[in-house]
Design an enzyme around this catalytic site. Structure first.
Site, PDB file in Angstrom:
ATOM      1  N   ASP A 210       0.822  -1.207   0.000  1.00 57.52           N
ATOM      2  CA  ASP A 210       0.000   0.000   0.000  1.00 57.52           C
ATOM      3  C   ASP A 210       0.860   1.264   0.000  1.00 57.52           C
ATOM      4  O   ASP A 210       0.322   2.369   0.055  1.00 57.52           O
ATOM      5  CB  ASP A 210      -0.927  -0.003   1.224  1.00 57.52           C
ATOM      6  CG  ASP A 210      -2.078   0.983   1.099  1.00 57.52           C
ATOM      7  OD1 ASP A 210      -2.529   1.223  -0.034  1.00 57.52           O
ATOM      8  OD2 ASP A 210      -2.516   1.534   2.125  1.00 57.52           O
ATOM      9  N   SER A 234      -7.003   5.195  -0.142  1.00 56.31           N
ATOM     10  CA  SER A 234      -7.236   3.963  -0.879  1.00 56.31           C
ATOM     11  C   SER A 234      -8.720   3.630  -0.861  1.00 56.31           C
ATOM     12  O   SER A 234      -9.364   3.695   0.187  1.00 56.31           O
ATOM     13  CB  SER A 234      -6.446   2.810  -0.244  1.00 56.31           C
ATOM     14  OG  SER A 234      -5.066   3.104  -0.221  1.00 56.31           O
ATOM     15  N   GLN A 284      -4.870  -1.068  -7.552  1.00 57.09           N
ATOM     16  CA  GLN A 284      -5.571  -0.257  -6.562  1.00 57.09           C
ATOM     17  C   GLN A 284      -6.228   0.937  -7.237  1.00 57.09           C
ATOM     18  O   GLN A 284      -5.644   1.551  -8.131  1.00 57.09           O
ATOM     19  CB  GLN A 284      -4.590   0.242  -5.495  1.00 57.09           C
ATOM     20  CG  GLN A 284      -5.233   1.070  -4.387  1.00 57.09           C
ATOM     21  CD  GLN A 284      -4.183   1.651  -3.441  1.00 57.09           C
ATOM     22  OE1 GLN A 284      -3.639   2.710  -3.701  1.00 57.09           O
ATOM     23  NE2 GLN A 284      -3.901   0.940  -2.364  1.00 57.09           N
TER      24      GLN A 284
END
Length: 292
Positions: A210, A234, A284
């Protein structure tokens, strides 16, 4: 001057953070982070949810993919509970659904697929050209060199010691950003050696996956959270774990962002070992909103 924690201490803290506590069958509690920034890092929730899925599944099945959706920001002041639903248990594959809860409300849902290892046909993308990590400067040194120019309100976050060591191939211009292609590469690893448990190494990689990814979408616009009133978060996160690896050895994270629009940015990443094996892929979509 405050003494900085050693790499071994930073790595131990991360391993402890990812060592979730079993409260009951298929119910786990994740430890609280020590960042002190109020908002929980998304990679922490992903990694702890993955650990819950892995803890609910017996060997030889191992996690090979996860898909997560963020709904609410996590709060560092409270622990996070992880409830596991065993949707499927087959001979070769198992599927787990994990709901991360804080104060009675879901903050993330994650589905995880696990497989009994077997042999099969193989091909992979070629690892992109990149200088070796030993030839690059650590991100911590690059940030320290510009610390006196960083606004005071951002300085603590900007300079905070982190358990994941990053060495960017093309360092970002944080204070004078310029528009560039939406691609970046960086080497990363946990900053000190950890044990041989592959379950822990998968959780560490999920945590680190991430990082860097969402920022790739800001590159063609010449913006970042230091220089613009930029809101990012996110929205979802997918990770495919292709092959064995060690998170305490250097891994190359090659990211690109093929699209952005409607206050969202789509980003992809490939993770390679130093000897060129493709061991993970990431995708993502994130919020990328410029506020007036």
């Amino acid at each position: 001057m405050t003494e900085l924690p050693s790499p071994a201490a930073l790595a131990a803290d991360l391993c402890d953070l990812l060592d979730i506590e079993e409260l009951d069958t298929d119910l786990y509690r994740g430890k609280r982070g020590k960042d002190g920034f109020g908002r929980v890092f998304g990679g922490q929730v992903i990694a702890q949810a993955l650990q819950a899925a892995q803890r609910s599944t017996e060997a030889p099945k191992i996690a090979h993919s996860l898909h997560a959706n963020f709904m609410r920001p996590g709060n560092e002041d409270f622990p996070i509970l992880y409830r596991v639903v065993r949707d499927f248990e087959g001979k070769s594959f198992a599927t787990r659904r994990v709901i991360a809860l804080q104060k009675g409300q879901p903050i993330l849902t994650l589905t995880c697929s696990l497989q009994t290892p077997e042999e099969g046909l193989h091909h992979q993308d070629t690892m992109p050209d990149a200088p070796p990590p030993d030839a690059l400067q650590p991100d911590t040194e690059l940030r320290a060199a510009m610390a006196d120019r960083v606004p005071e309100r951002f300085r603590r976050t900007f300079l905070k010691p982190r358990p994941i060591e990053i060495r960017p191939v093309s360092p970002r211009s944080w204070l004078d950003p310029v528009k560039s292609a939406p691609r970046q590469q960086s080497w990363f690893r946990i900053c000190s050696a950890v044990g041989d448990d592959p379950v822990l190494h998968r959780a560490i990689l999920a945590y680190a996956s991430d990082m860097s990814l969402l920022g790739t979408g800001t590159l063609p616009h010449g913006i970042n959270w230091l220089t613009h009133n930029l809101q990012t978060a996110s929205l979802d996160h997918a990770l495919w774990l292709h092959a064995p690896f060690r998170a305490d050895q250097w891994l190359l994270y090659a990211c690109d962002s093929p699209w952005a629009g409607h206050a969202r940015s789509f980003n992809r990443g490939q993770i390679f070992t130093q000897d060129g094996r493709l061991v993970a892929s990431v995708a993502q979509e994130g919020l990328m909103r410029l506020r007036q």
